[in-house]
Scaffold this motif. Structure first.
Motif, PDB file in Angstrom:
ATOM      1  N   HIS A 305       0.852  -1.188   0.000  1.00 11.43           N
ATOM      2  CA  HIS A 305       0.000   0.000   0.000  1.00 11.43           C
ATOM      3  C   HIS A 305       0.892   1.244   0.000  1.00 11.43           C
ATOM      4  O   HIS A 305       1.477   1.589   1.027  1.00 11.43           O
ATOM      5  CB  HIS A 305      -0.906   0.010   1.236  1.00 11.43           C
ATOM      6  CG  HIS A 305      -2.126  -0.847   1.102  1.00 11.43           C
ATOM      7  ND1 HIS A 305      -3.364  -0.356   0.767  1.00 11.43           N
ATOM      8  CD2 HIS A 305      -2.290  -2.189   1.227  1.00 11.43           C
ATOM      9  CE1 HIS A 305      -4.245  -1.341   0.714  1.00 11.43           C
ATOM     10  NE2 HIS A 305      -3.609  -2.460   0.986  1.00 11.43           N
ATOM     11  N   ARG A 310       3.826   0.921   3.229  1.00 10.69           N
ATOM     12  CA  ARG A 310       4.346  -0.363   3.703  1.00 10.69           C
ATOM     13  C   ARG A 310       3.597  -1.532   3.065  1.00 10.69           C
ATOM     14  O   ARG A 310       2.566  -1.343   2.398  1.00 10.69           O
ATOM     15  CB  ARG A 310       4.247  -0.468   5.221  1.00 10.69           C
ATOM     16  CG  ARG A 310       2.844  -0.321   5.775  1.00 10.69           C
ATOM     17  CD  ARG A 310       2.712  -0.794   7.212  1.00 10.69           C
ATOM     18  NE  ARG A 310       2.801  -2.244   7.317  1.00 10.69           N
ATOM     19  CZ  ARG A 310       2.518  -2.930   8.431  1.00 10.69           C
ATOM     20  NH1 ARG A 310       2.144  -2.288   9.522  1.00 10.69           N
ATOM     21  NH2 ARG A 310       2.607  -4.232   8.463  1.00 10.69           N
ATOM     22  N   SER A 311       4.118  -2.727   3.297  1.00  4.44           N
ATOM     23  CA  SER A 311       3.498  -3.959   2.813  1.00  4.44           C
ATOM     24  C   SER A 311       2.725  -4.646   3.937  1.00  4.44           C
ATOM     25  O   SER A 311       3.014  -4.456   5.126  1.00  4.44           O
ATOM     26  CB  SER A 311       4.561  -4.916   2.265  1.00  4.44           C
ATOM     27  OG  SER A 311       5.234  -4.356   1.159  1.00  4.44           O
ATOM     28  N   PHE A 312       1.739  -5.446   3.536  1.00  2.83           N
ATOM     29  CA  PHE A 312       0.931  -6.230   4.463  1.00  2.83           C
ATOM     30  C   PHE A 312       0.780  -7.647   3.915  1.00  2.83           C
ATOM     31  O   PHE A 312       1.063  -7.913   2.746  1.00  2.83           O
ATOM     32  CB  PHE A 312      -0.484  -5.644   4.615  1.00  2.83           C
ATOM     33  CG  PHE A 312      -0.547  -4.290   5.252  1.00  2.83           C
ATOM     34  CD1 PHE A 312      -0.709  -4.154   6.621  1.00  2.83           C
ATOM     35  CD2 PHE A 312      -0.475  -3.145   4.480  1.00  2.83           C
ATOM     36  CE1 PHE A 312      -0.787  -2.907   7.212  1.00  2.83           C
ATOM     37  CE2 PHE A 312      -0.557  -1.881   5.050  1.00  2.83           C
ATOM     38  CZ  PHE A 312      -0.710  -1.767   6.416  1.00  2.83           C
ATOM     39  N   ASN A 313       0.261  -8.530   4.749  1.00  3.76           N
ATOM     40  CA  ASN A 313      -0.165  -9.867   4.333  1.00  3.76           C
ATOM     41  C   ASN A 313      -1.633 -10.041   4.692  1.00  3.76           C
ATOM     42  O   ASN A 313      -2.049  -9.697   5.803  1.00  3.76           O
ATOM     43  CB  ASN A 313       0.650 -10.958   5.032  1.00  3.76           C
ATOM     44  CG  ASN A 313       2.067 -11.033   4.510  1.00  3.76           C
ATOM     45  OD1 ASN A 313       2.288 -11.053   3.304  1.00  3.76           O
ATOM     46  ND2 ASN A 313       3.036 -11.065   5.412  1.00  3.76           N
ATOM     47  N   ALA A 314      -2.395 -10.565   3.746  1.00  6.69           N
ATOM     48  CA  ALA A 314      -3.802 -10.878   4.011  1.00  6.69           C
ATOM     49  C   ALA A 314      -3.957 -12.391   4.106  1.00  6.69           C
ATOM     50  O   ALA A 314      -3.337 -13.143   3.340  1.00  6.69           O
ATOM     51  CB  ALA A 314      -4.695 -10.321   2.906  1.00  6.69           C
ATOM     52  N   VAL A 332      -6.383  -8.416   6.358  1.00 14.16           N
ATOM     53  CA  VAL A 332      -5.110  -8.158   7.032  1.00 14.16           C
ATOM     54  C   VAL A 332      -5.352  -8.335   8.526  1.00 14.16           C
ATOM     55  O   VAL A 332      -6.140  -7.601   9.119  1.00 14.16           O
ATOM     56  CB  VAL A 332      -4.595  -6.744   6.713  1.00 14.16           C
ATOM     57  CG1 VAL A 332      -3.352  -6.427   7.529  1.00 14.16           C
ATOM     58  CG2 VAL A 332      -4.297  -6.626   5.218  1.00 14.16           C
ATOM     59  N   GLU A 336      -0.577  -7.957  11.963  1.00 12.43           N
ATOM     60  CA  GLU A 336       0.092  -7.023  11.066  1.00 12.43           C
ATOM     61  C   GLU A 336       0.106  -5.599  11.628  1.00 12.43           C
ATOM     62  O   GLU A 336       0.895  -4.764  11.193  1.00 12.43           O
ATOM     63  CB  GLU A 336      -0.609  -7.019   9.703  1.00 12.43           C
ATOM     64  CG  GLU A 336      -0.509  -8.324   8.940  1.00 12.43           C
ATOM     65  CD  GLU A 336       0.862  -8.530   8.315  1.00 12.43           C
ATOM     66  OE1 GLU A 336       1.315  -7.646   7.586  1.00 12.43           O
ATOM     67  OE2 GLU A 336       1.471  -9.585   8.582  1.00 12.43           O
ATOM     68  N   TRP A 337      -0.765  -5.333  12.601  1.00 10.78           N
ATOM     69  CA  TRP A 337      -0.847  -4.005  13.226  1.00 10.78           C
ATOM     70  C   TRP A 337      -0.183  -3.966  14.603  1.00 10.78           C
ATOM     71  O   TRP A 337      -0.242  -2.953  15.287  1.00 10.78           O
ATOM     72  CB  TRP A 337      -2.318  -3.592  13.369  1.00 10.78           C
ATOM     73  CG  TRP A 337      -3.010  -3.380  12.063  1.00 10.78           C
ATOM     74  CD1 TRP A 337      -3.505  -4.341  11.229  1.00 10.78           C
ATOM     75  CD2 TRP A 337      -3.283  -2.137  11.425  1.00 10.78           C
ATOM     76  NE1 TRP A 337      -4.071  -3.765  10.114  1.00 10.78           N
ATOM     77  CE2 TRP A 337      -3.952  -2.403  10.217  1.00 10.78           C
ATOM     78  CE3 TRP A 337      -3.045  -0.811  11.774  1.00 10.78           C
ATOM     79  CZ2 TRP A 337      -4.369  -1.413   9.347  1.00 10.78           C
ATOM     80  CZ3 TRP A 337      -3.464   0.195  10.905  1.00 10.78           C
ATOM     81  CH2 TRP A 337      -4.121  -0.114   9.705  1.00 10.78           C
ATOM     82  N   THR A 339       3.005  -3.722  16.452  1.00 11.49           N
ATOM     83  CA  THR A 339       4.431  -3.437  16.313  1.00 11.49           C
ATOM     84  C   THR A 339       5.231  -3.866  17.538  1.00 11.49           C
ATOM     85  O   THR A 339       6.447  -3.694  17.567  1.00 11.49           O
ATOM     86  CB  THR A 339       4.662  -1.935  16.064  1.00 11.49           C
ATOM     87  OG1 THR A 339       4.142  -1.179  17.161  1.00 11.49           O
ATOM     88  CG2 THR A 339       4.008  -1.491  14.776  1.00 11.49           C
ATOM     89  N   ASN A 344       7.638  -7.177  13.545  1.00 11.18           N
ATOM     90  CA  ASN A 344       7.110  -5.868  13.143  1.00 11.18           C
ATOM     91  C   ASN A 344       7.840  -4.702  13.791  1.00 11.18           C
ATOM     92  O   ASN A 344       7.387  -3.557  13.682  1.00 11.18           O
ATOM     93  CB  ASN A 344       5.618  -5.771  13.505  1.00 11.18           C
ATOM     94  CG  ASN A 344       4.759  -6.731  12.714  1.00 11.18           C
ATOM     95  OD1 ASN A 344       5.092  -7.092  11.581  1.00 11.18           O
ATOM     96  ND2 ASN A 344       3.664  -7.178  13.300  1.00 11.18           N
TER      97      ASN A 344
END
Length: 554
Positions: A305, A310-314, A332, A336-337, A339, A344
């Protein structure tokens, strides 16, 4: 008897043909149909260099994207500024826009295995889709990003300023009436921009003249300012684009369809954005716009995005149905959120101001610093979430600062551009959905709901991997804290204040759903059951011939 024998032979031949075709349909035909579908979905150009169907749909996505903005009006500004009170907010909205996209300047290279594009976007405000009392010109009371950003440099080790410079900036902020909160209009805050005294001064001719004459051309402003003359979170974005892309067309491997080769001519994000190589990676497709065919519940879908930097994984969540098309929902996840997780840590807010915004969010009932048994030969990694409550760590304090609880990461770039963020803001799911209860309750007015505020969700038709529906929800938050150098900020509480969140939903045009229904849902099922029917009919005919011959024999 002779005529009957000929009839038997004909029936045996018919039965054999039906069984053979049915077997062919079950074993070979699916692969042939897969190849046909793959050729149709590959991003290709025709011999006359016109775009193939999939590339044409890719360049002008056949979807309607409704973007709703909800603002958090702060209702107790005086109490916050003068008494350090907990913020109280009221949600207003939605203010609704229709977004359209167009990918321009498409080019192919490497034997048509890669395609170049620039993604242009346009937003149009729609009164009828907004709330009854919502107007584009409404004012909202929110944290003043420019003022708070101008005061935060005193804690940033990258900018060293003298006491005299800090005093001059403090006087300037007072003289121009800059406060920690302001009331811009909705349209100005989002896209159109409003005049801000600090921005105006930073880009003024007199500052340029003094910098050239007395400071060797280096700006006398001790910290960088965004290259914009008016303040808006999406300044200059309407009918504009993010950085350029090279992506895979899927020609050499259909599973790589849409996978990003480079963004902004780079393979990795800058070190100034994220602190680890893992965090800096550009993974998957552009905002999850593609997925590999034949999706399973075990598949993980990476995506980049650019607006979130940054990148994410779904991951798979559940089976759904969109416009009559069986789909699989990938979202997602919470991790992933978070940290605080080791994988992360590159996305953590640097927190140069070293504020413990949410004391007690880590529950360590048996924490006892005097019981620490670590030694230089056997250290404890306080960066690891599992050790945050270790006796040798300090309940969330890592080094000289504090980690934020799950649910936040900073805006590292100017959204969608290869520029460091001009705003000291944090992303989160709406209503701080993925944060602990103590975080949600730190601001009066939050009411997270999983179904309404889950941030990033993608419905895919599993046979082709194509998207059938997208839900995109993110919230923008501003850290505020006391800073004694600046009188207007001297009594602020240590808090993270929500400003607004976007809740977008994208559906395809009806004809696209019909195309998907016929090509990806009906035909594979039809061919499968047709093959089954051919085998069954062939077997029944064979049995019929066998029974007739048996009756004639006996």
């Amino acid at each position: 008897m002779k005529r009957v024998k000929k009839c038997d032979v004909c029936l045996w031949i018919l039965a054999f043909i039906l069984i053979a075709w049915g077997t062919f349909g079950l074993t070979v035909l699916p692969g042939i149909y897969d190849n046909i579908v793959h050729k149709q979905t590959v991003l290709s150009q025709n011999k006359d260099e016109s775009l193939g169907l999939s590339a044409l749909m890719f360049s002008k996505p056949p979807m309607i994207n409704t973007m709703k903005f909800f603002f958090w009006n702060v209702t107790n500004v005086d109490e916050i500024v003068y008494e350090g009170a907990r913020p109280r907010v009221i949600e207003t909205g939605p203010y609704t826009f229709i977004e359209s996209e167009e990918k321009r300047y498409l080019q192919f290279r490497n034997d048509d295995t890669e395609i170049f594009y620039q993604n242009y976007k346009k937003w149009i405000y729609h009164d009828e889709l907004s709330c009854a009392d919502c107007e584009y010109t409404d004012n909202v009371m929110i944290p003043n990003a420019i003022q708070i950003g101008s005061t935060s440099f005193t804690y940033n080790p990258n900018y060293v300023t003298s006491d005299a410079t800090q005093t001059i900036i403090s006087i300037f902020l007072l003289a121009t009436g800059e406060n920690p909160f302001n009331m811009p209009r909705v349209g100005d805050l989002l896209f159109d921009g409003y005049n801000d005294p600090v921005l105006t001064a930073a880009h003024s001719n007199i500052v340029t003249f003094i910098s050239d004459a007395f400071n060797g051309g280096v700006s006398i402003v001790p910290f960088p300012f965004p290259d914009m003359h008016t303040m808006a979170y999406f300044n200059g974005y309407n009918n504009s684009r993010d950085e350029q892309y090279w992506v895979k067309t899927g020609k050499d491997n259909i599973d790589d369809l849409g996978v990003i080769v480079s963004w902004a001519d780079t393979l990795m994000l800058p070190e100034s954005w994220w602190t680890t190589p893992q965090a800096r990676m550009i993974n998957g497709t552009d905002t999850g716009s593609f997925a590999k065919p034949k999706l399973t519940e075990e598949d993980v879908l990476p995506m980049f995005h650019s607006y979130l930097c940054r990148s994410f994984n779904a991951v798979y969540e559940k089976r759904t149905e969109i416009a009559g098309i069986p789909s699989m929902l990938y979202s997602v996840p919470y991790d992933e959120w978070d940290t605080t997780l080791p994988q992360n840590k590159g996305f953590r807010y640097k927190n140069y101001e070293a504020r413990d915004y949410f004391p007690g969010w880590i529950q360590c009932p048996k924490w006892n610093a005097s019981a620490c048994t670590a030694s230089p030969s056997d250290p404890i990694d306080c960066n690891d979430k599992a050790n945050l409550c270790n006796d040798c760590c300090k309940q969330g304090k890592v080094g000289d600062t504090y980690v934020l609880p799950p649910g936040f990461f900073p805006l590292a770039c100017y959204p969608g551009r290869m520029e460091t963020s001009p705003f000291a803001v944090l992303w989160s799911p709406p209503h701080m959905l993925y944060s602990p209860d103590s975080v949600v309750k730190s601001v009066n007015g939050m009411a997270p709901d999983y179904d309404q505020h889950q941030p990033l969700q993608y419905d895919h038709e599993p046979y082709s991997g194509m998207i059938t529906h997208v839900t995109y929800r993110v919230q923008v938050n501003m850290p505020i804290y006391a800073n004694p150098i600046f009188p207007t900020n001297a009594h602020l509480p240590d808090a993270i204040v929500p400003m607004f969140y976007e809740s977008s939903e994208a559906y395809l045009h009806d004809w696209t759903y019909t195309y998907f229904q016929v090509g990806f849902v009906f035909m594979p099922v039809f061919l499968f059951w047709l093959s089954i029917a051919e085998i069954i009919i062939g077997v029944l005919i064979g049995m019929l011939v066998f029974v007739l011959r048996a009756r004639r024999t006996f």
